[in-house]
Design a protein around this motif. Sequence first.
Motif, PDB file in Angstrom:
ATOM      1  N   ASN A  96     -91.335  -7.115 104.524  1.00 52.87           N
ATOM      2  CA  ASN A  96     -90.353  -6.872 103.400  1.00 52.87           C
ATOM      3  C   ASN A  96     -90.442  -7.843 102.355  1.00 52.87           C
ATOM      4  OD1 ASN A  96     -89.008  -4.442 104.987  1.00 52.87           O
ATOM      5  ND2 ASN A  96     -87.987  -6.022 106.334  1.00 52.87           N
ATOM      6  N   ILE A  97     -91.579  -8.468 102.334  1.00 53.31           N
ATOM      7  CA  ILE A  97     -91.587  -9.405 101.101  1.00 53.31           C
ATOM      8  C   ILE A  97     -92.672  -8.567 100.047  1.00 53.31           C
ATOM      9  CG2 ILE A  97     -92.325 -11.531 100.158  1.00 53.31           C
ATOM     10  CD1 ILE A  97     -91.597 -12.872 103.068  1.00 53.31           C
ATOM     11  N   VAL A  98     -92.274  -8.482  98.777  1.00 54.22           N
ATOM     12  CA  VAL A  98     -93.307  -7.962  97.755  1.00 54.22           C
ATOM     13  C   VAL A  98     -93.440  -9.037  96.886  1.00 54.22           C
ATOM     14  CG1 VAL A  98     -94.174  -6.161  96.365  1.00 54.22           C
ATOM     15  CG2 VAL A  98     -92.573  -5.564  98.427  1.00 54.22           C
ATOM     16  N   SER A  99     -94.655  -9.416  96.489  1.00 48.16           N
ATOM     17  CA  SER A  99     -94.768 -10.272  95.683  1.00 48.16           C
ATOM     18  C   SER A  99     -95.664 -10.097  94.244  1.00 48.16           C
ATOM     19  CB  SER A  99     -95.411 -11.613  96.156  1.00 48.16           C
ATOM     20  OG  SER A  99     -96.705 -11.301  96.805  1.00 48.16           O
ATOM     21  N   ILE A 100     -95.342 -10.357  93.286  1.00 47.81           N
ATOM     22  CA  ILE A 100     -95.895  -9.777  91.975  1.00 47.81           C
ATOM     23  C   ILE A 100     -96.354 -10.903  91.008  1.00 47.81           C
ATOM     24  CG2 ILE A 100     -95.427  -8.202  90.016  1.00 47.81           C
ATOM     25  CD1 ILE A 100     -92.866  -7.305  91.678  1.00 47.81           C
ATOM     26  N   TYR A 101     -97.515 -10.729  90.660  1.00 45.54           N
ATOM     27  CA  TYR A 101     -98.050 -11.808  89.777  1.00 45.54           C
ATOM     28  C   TYR A 101     -97.928 -11.371  88.146  1.00 45.54           C
ATOM     29  CZ  TYR A 101    -101.934 -14.433  87.527  1.00 45.54           C
ATOM     30  OH  TYR A 101    -102.800 -15.389  86.601  1.00 45.54           O
ATOM     31  N   LEU A 102     -97.459 -11.857  87.377  1.00 46.85           N
ATOM     32  CA  LEU A 102     -97.342 -11.401  85.986  1.00 46.85           C
ATOM     33  C   LEU A 102     -98.465 -11.951  85.411  1.00 46.85           C
ATOM     34  CD1 LEU A 102     -93.431 -11.783  85.394  1.00 46.85           C
ATOM     35  CD2 LEU A 102     -94.598  -9.745  86.407  1.00 46.85           C
ATOM     36  N   ARG A 103     -99.474 -11.307  85.095  1.00 46.35           N
ATOM     37  CA  ARG A 103    -100.863 -12.085  84.693  1.00 46.35           C
ATOM     38  C   ARG A 103    -101.030 -11.822  83.049  1.00 46.35           C
ATOM     39  NH1 ARG A 103    -104.751  -8.423  84.651  1.00 46.35           N
ATOM     40  NH2 ARG A 103    -103.998  -7.469  86.519  1.00 46.35           N
ATOM     41  N   ALA A 104    -101.058 -13.248  82.617  1.00 46.92           N
ATOM     42  CA  ALA A 104    -101.017 -13.130  81.231  1.00 46.92           C
ATOM     43  C   ALA A 104    -102.118 -14.225  80.837  1.00 46.92           C
ATOM     44  CB  ALA A 104     -99.654 -14.165  80.567  1.00 46.92           C
ATOM     45  N   SER A 105    -102.584 -13.631  79.615  1.00 42.65           N
ATOM     46  CA  SER A 105    -104.063 -14.148  79.220  1.00 42.65           C
ATOM     47  C   SER A 105    -103.656 -15.506  78.635  1.00 42.65           C
ATOM     48  CB  SER A 105    -104.642 -13.176  78.205  1.00 42.65           C
ATOM     49  OG  SER A 105    -104.067 -13.382  76.968  1.00 42.65           O
ATOM     50  N   ILE A 106    -104.898 -16.437  78.468  1.00 44.52           N
ATOM     51  CA  ILE A 106    -104.842 -17.832  77.887  1.00 44.52           C
ATOM     52  C   ILE A 106    -104.283 -17.760  76.602  1.00 44.52           C
ATOM     53  CG2 ILE A 106    -106.037 -19.713  77.389  1.00 44.52           C
ATOM     54  CD1 ILE A 106    -108.245 -18.742  79.927  1.00 44.52           C
ATOM     55  N   ASN A 107    -104.512 -16.505  75.762  1.00 44.11           N
ATOM     56  CA  ASN A 107    -104.157 -16.672  74.535  1.00 44.11           C
ATOM     57  C   ASN A 107    -102.443 -16.256  74.432  1.00 44.11           C
ATOM     58  OD1 ASN A 107    -106.325 -17.212  73.157  1.00 44.11           O
ATOM     59  ND2 ASN A 107    -107.353 -15.353  72.985  1.00 44.11           N
ATOM     60  N   THR A 108    -102.079 -15.670  75.381  1.00 43.83           N
ATOM     61  CA  THR A 108    -100.546 -15.081  75.311  1.00 43.83           C
ATOM     62  C   THR A 108     -99.894 -16.233  75.713  1.00 43.83           C
ATOM     63  OG1 THR A 108    -101.093 -12.748  75.962  1.00 43.83           O
ATOM     64  CG2 THR A 108     -99.058 -13.668  76.492  1.00 43.83           C
ATOM     65  N   LEU A 109    -100.533 -17.013  76.736  1.00 44.67           N
ATOM     66  CA  LEU A 109     -99.895 -18.190  77.238  1.00 44.67           C
ATOM     67  C   LEU A 109     -99.647 -19.293  76.196  1.00 44.67           C
ATOM     68  CD1 LEU A 109    -101.138 -18.208  80.916  1.00 44.67           C
ATOM     69  CD2 LEU A 109     -99.024 -17.610  80.222  1.00 44.67           C
ATOM     70  N   PHE A 110    -100.802 -19.346  75.460  1.00 46.16           N
ATOM     71  CA  PHE A 110    -101.059 -20.503  74.494  1.00 46.16           C
ATOM     72  C   PHE A 110     -99.632 -20.352  73.441  1.00 46.16           C
ATOM     73  CE2 PHE A 110    -102.478 -21.827  70.222  1.00 46.16           C
ATOM     74  CZ  PHE A 110    -102.371 -22.969  70.393  1.00 46.16           C
ATOM     75  N   ASP A 111     -99.533 -18.818  72.970  1.00 49.75           N
ATOM     76  CA  ASP A 111     -98.743 -18.552  71.804  1.00 49.75           C
ATOM     77  C   ASP A 111     -97.590 -18.723  72.516  1.00 49.75           C
ATOM     78  OD1 ASP A 111    -100.860 -17.861  70.286  1.00 49.75           O
ATOM     79  OD2 ASP A 111    -100.752 -15.892  70.788  1.00 49.75           O
ATOM     80  N   ARG A 112     -97.145 -18.230  73.764  1.00 48.68           N
ATOM     81  CA  ARG A 112     -95.844 -18.596  74.000  1.00 48.68           C
ATOM     82  C   ARG A 112     -95.251 -20.023  74.187  1.00 48.68           C
ATOM     83  NH1 ARG A 112     -94.868 -13.791  78.639  1.00 48.68           N
ATOM     84  NH2 ARG A 112     -95.514 -11.975  77.159  1.00 48.68           N
ATOM     85  N   LEU A 113     -96.229 -20.691  74.907  1.00 45.60           N
ATOM     86  CA  LEU A 113     -95.829 -21.959  75.421  1.00 45.60           C
ATOM     87  C   LEU A 113     -95.853 -23.176  74.287  1.00 45.60           C
ATOM     88  CD1 LEU A 113     -98.078 -22.332  78.590  1.00 45.60           C
ATOM     89  CD2 LEU A 113     -95.268 -22.075  78.367  1.00 45.60           C
ATOM     90  N   SER A 114     -96.823 -22.751  73.016  1.00 46.31           N
ATOM     91  CA  SER A 114     -96.887 -23.835  71.970  1.00 46.31           C
ATOM     92  C   SER A 114     -95.385 -24.080  71.664  1.00 46.31           C
ATOM     93  CB  SER A 114     -97.723 -23.126  70.863  1.00 46.31           C
ATOM     94  OG  SER A 114     -98.797 -23.127  71.390  1.00 46.31           O
ATOM     95  N   SER A 115     -94.575 -22.845  71.566  1.00 41.41           N
ATOM     96  CA  SER A 115     -93.099 -23.191  70.870  1.00 41.41           C
ATOM     97  C   SER A 115     -92.204 -23.609  72.105  1.00 41.41           C
ATOM     98  CB  SER A 115     -92.627 -22.053  70.208  1.00 41.41           C
ATOM     99  OG  SER A 115     -92.971 -20.816  70.987  1.00 41.41           O
ATOM    100  N   THR A 116     -92.360 -23.525  73.389  1.00 44.92           N
ATOM    101  CA  THR A 116     -91.287 -23.799  74.328  1.00 44.92           C
ATOM    102  C   THR A 116     -91.754 -24.903  75.139  1.00 44.92           C
ATOM    103  OG1 THR A 116     -92.297 -22.152  75.854  1.00 44.92           O
ATOM    104  CG2 THR A 116     -90.668 -21.405  74.293  1.00 44.92           C
ATOM    105  N   LYS A 117     -92.697 -25.874  74.900  1.00 45.75           N
ATOM    106  CA  LYS A 117     -93.168 -26.557  75.770  1.00 45.75           C
ATOM    107  C   LYS A 117     -92.587 -28.002  76.010  1.00 45.75           C
ATOM    108  CE  LYS A 117     -96.273 -29.170  72.504  1.00 45.75           C
ATOM    109  NZ  LYS A 117     -96.852 -30.286  72.696  1.00 45.75           N
TER     110      LYS A 117
END
Length: 172
Positions: A96-117
């Motif tokens: 009864n456990i379902v785990s989900i990996y939200l897979r983001a590319s390096i570019n997506t992560l870089f864009d999102r994290l640059s402003s919220t680091k």
Amino acid sequence: MKKIILLGYMGSGKTTIGQILAKRLNLPFLDLDKIIEEKTKLSISDIFEQKGEIYFRKLEHQLFSEIMNEKQSVVLSLGGGTPCYANNYLLLNGDNIVSIYLRASINTLFDRLSSTKTNRPLIAETEETEMKEFIAKHLFDRSFFYNQATFSVDVNDKLKESIIDEILYKLA
Ligand code: S3P
């Protein structure tokens, strides 16, 4: 009883997607980082600064284990490092456990994290020029753990609603 666990790198959208998913499934939503902050009455950044990462990882493991041992149905968003420490990924294996990996590319992560680091202690001090390489290496190290998830969803260039629809389709 059903537990739906969202995992993935910092900035992959675990909290945002988890909140919406919980509403759509009519389940309570829990965010592990938030629980740690409530328990310690400190922000994640302050925990790292004042108590150190080992303290954080021990508490993260303890609270994650407690939630997984409760018989409550829930949508739970983990911290980016949760599956990668203290054999936490083994806790994703139960019935009864379902785990989900939200897979983001390096570019997506870089864009999102640059402003919220700033509120993310592991990258707060990383120079912009080194950030992409840091993410690439870190993601490579962590991929084994993220890939233990029941299934993964590509989150690059997608609207939140289509990510949710994809998850709901895979859960059905
Ligand atoms: C961490 C990710 C953070 C938080 C802590 C450590 C990590 O959570 O748990 O700063 O090791 O990747 P988010 O993924 O929600 O930013």
